[in-house]
Design an enzyme around this catalytic site. Structure first.
Site, mmCIF file in Angstrom:
data_model
loop_
_atom_site.group_PDB
_atom_site.id
_atom_site.type_symbol
_atom_site.label_atom_id
_atom_site.label_comp_id
_atom_site.label_asym_id
_atom_site.label_seq_id
_atom_site.Cartn_x
_atom_site.Cartn_y
_atom_site.Cartn_z
ATOM 1 N N TYR A 201 -17.408 -7.361 -55.837
ATOM 2 C CA TYR A 201 -18.556 -8.474 -56.245
ATOM 3 C C TYR A 201 -19.157 -8.570 -54.972
ATOM 4 O O TYR A 201 -18.663 -8.365 -53.868
ATOM 5 C CB TYR A 201 -17.545 -9.827 -56.465
ATOM 6 C CG TYR A 201 -18.206 -11.089 -56.430
ATOM 7 C CD1 TYR A 201 -18.713 -11.423 -57.605
ATOM 8 C CD2 TYR A 201 -18.508 -11.678 -55.050
ATOM 9 C CE1 TYR A 201 -19.574 -12.546 -57.425
ATOM 10 C CE2 TYR A 201 -19.279 -12.864 -55.158
ATOM 11 C CZ TYR A 201 -19.724 -13.396 -56.258
ATOM 12 O OH TYR A 201 -20.480 -14.644 -56.309
ATOM 13 N N GLU B 221 -26.355 -13.158 -57.179
ATOM 14 C CA GLU B 221 -24.750 -12.581 -57.431
ATOM 15 C C GLU B 221 -24.959 -11.377 -58.084
ATOM 16 O O GLU B 221 -25.691 -10.966 -59.099
ATOM 17 C CB GLU B 221 -24.194 -13.733 -58.409
ATOM 18 C CG GLU B 221 -22.783 -13.300 -58.832
ATOM 19 C CD GLU B 221 -22.107 -14.466 -59.627
ATOM 20 O OE1 GLU B 221 -21.279 -14.894 -59.065
ATOM 21 O OE2 GLU B 221 -22.727 -14.684 -60.538
#
Length: 402
Positions: A119, A207
């Site tokens: 991530y 993101e």
């Protein structure tokens, strides 16, 4: 402002961030042509992704065909079948709610072999007034779940807005992902490039979930989500042009045309308030009184006939609204002027017809509040005045119950 994944990927590519090859399509025939083009460029595996403004697409399902929002396809024929199962169907994900979102476009991409998932995200940390870059080895999982259950797996670096990320910070983040050799170097370069893109576009969120390492050691942004600060879009007309209004709430879009702040909610009490803090307090006390707010509508500090009238028009477009609570604090604006504005707005033929069966409770406090109450009480309209906020909330919930 939110944008689609394929648009986000184009922005990343422009700033030197590695992403899989992909083509946005709007029809089944375009999907087939895209797959054939990717195949000619060496693709042996394809991924067909529904493009909606919501996360959780891979776990979501369409209402009619029960298709996943992200489909792996081994052949051009399977790409065609995937496109047929997704286009013009409604995709329901954890973020869309049961109503789902209509799939009007797809993203056909080159399939990527995955060795590891990570991530990577960038946003503003309001507690420190700095931008924060976050990485985690728990890629592919909702970051909120990781933060709640295993916060130690999230590593952060902070950067003062307007300043570049230092290479040592990028190295620490790449090291935290456990990367080595060429993959480590690629990750450092990617993180630096991603932060430059975040800063250059006045974004509020970048993101990448997941960021992946391939078996050959390449580091690639497999998915991308970008939100922009709407207050800065005047500096980026090319980004403002990416807006997809079909993905946005029609009431919120109309409110924006009148410079009103509106957010659609699930209740039945329409709220018209001046000031975001007062709006939040109003919604809270409605819930305490047993009601459910249908919207957040902030008409701003200069509430007048036009803003009140436009506020009414937007609120009354929502068929769920059974009553309206107007809560205005007269500081900059005098309460008697607001009261006259409300009376004129409600008397307007276009509004009057719609509010015949919709009780309106008005609470005005501040400058000339007493004069305002007299104006409301003597208007002869279906409008009830209240002094205390608690009283106003009880009035509106009782009106719905009766």
């Amino acid at each position: 402002m939110n944008i689609h994944e394929y648009q986000a990927k184009e922005i990343l590519k422009q700033h030197g961030v590695a992403v899989p090859d992909g083509i946005a399509v709007f029809t089944v025939d375009e999907a087939v042509a895209a797959a054939e083009k990717l195949k000619a460029n060496g693709a042996s595996l394809f991924v067909v992704k529904a493009q909606i403004h919501a996360g959780g697409r891979g776990k979501g399902r369409t209402k009619k065909n029960n298709a996943k929002g992200v489909i792996l396809a081994k052949t051009v024929e399977e790409v065609k079948a995937a496109a047929e199962s997704l286009l013009n169907d409604v995709l329901v994900t954890i973020q869309t709610g049961e109503e789902g979102k209509l799939v009007q476009r797809l993203y056909v991409t080159d399939g990527v072999d995955i060795d590891k998932e990570f991530y990577l995200g960038i946003t503003l940390d309001r507690a420190t007034s700095k931008n924060v870059i976050m990485v985690s080895t728990e890629g592919g999982v909702e970051i909120e779940k990781v933060a709640e259950e295993t916060p130690e797996k999230i590593v952060k670096e902070w950067v003062v807005p307007g300043h570049p990320i230092h290479p040592s910070q990028a190295r620490r983040l790449a090291f935290a992902l456990g990367l080595e050799g060429n993959a480590f170097k690629q990750a450092v370069k990617l993180i630096i490039s991603l932060y430059k893109a975040f800063d250059a576009t006045d974004a509020s969120i970048f993101e990448i979930n997941p960021l992946v390492q391939t078996p050959s050691g390449d580091v690639i942004a497999l998915d991308a989500k970008i939100n922009f600060d709407e207050n800065a879009l005047y500096r980026h007309p090319e980004l403002a042009a990416l807006r997809d209004e079909s993905e946005e709430n029609e009431f919120e879009l109309e409110a924006g045309k009148y410079n009103l702040n509106y957010i659609k909610l699930d209740g039945n009490v329409g709220c018209m308030v001046n000031g975001a803090g007062l709006a939040m307090a109003t919604m809270d006390i409605i819930k305490l009184a047993g009601g459910q707010p249908a919207n957040f509508l902030d008409v701003g500090g200069g509430a007048n006939v036009e803003t009140v009238k436009n506020g009414f028009k937007i609120i009354l477009k929502d068929p769920a609204v059974k009553a309206i609570l107007i809560n205005i604090f007269g500081g900059i604006v005098r309460c008697d002027r607001v009261a006259n504005g409300i009376v004129q707005a409600v008397a307007d033929p276009e509004i009057a017809e719609k509010v015949k069966n919709v009780p309106i409770i008005v609470r005005l406090q501040g400058t000339n509040a007493e004069e305002a109450k007299v104006i409301i009480d003597n208007s002869g309209l279906n409008v009830v005045s209240a002094v205390l906020l608690k009283e106003a909330a009880e009035e509106v919930t009782n009106a719905i119950a009766s």
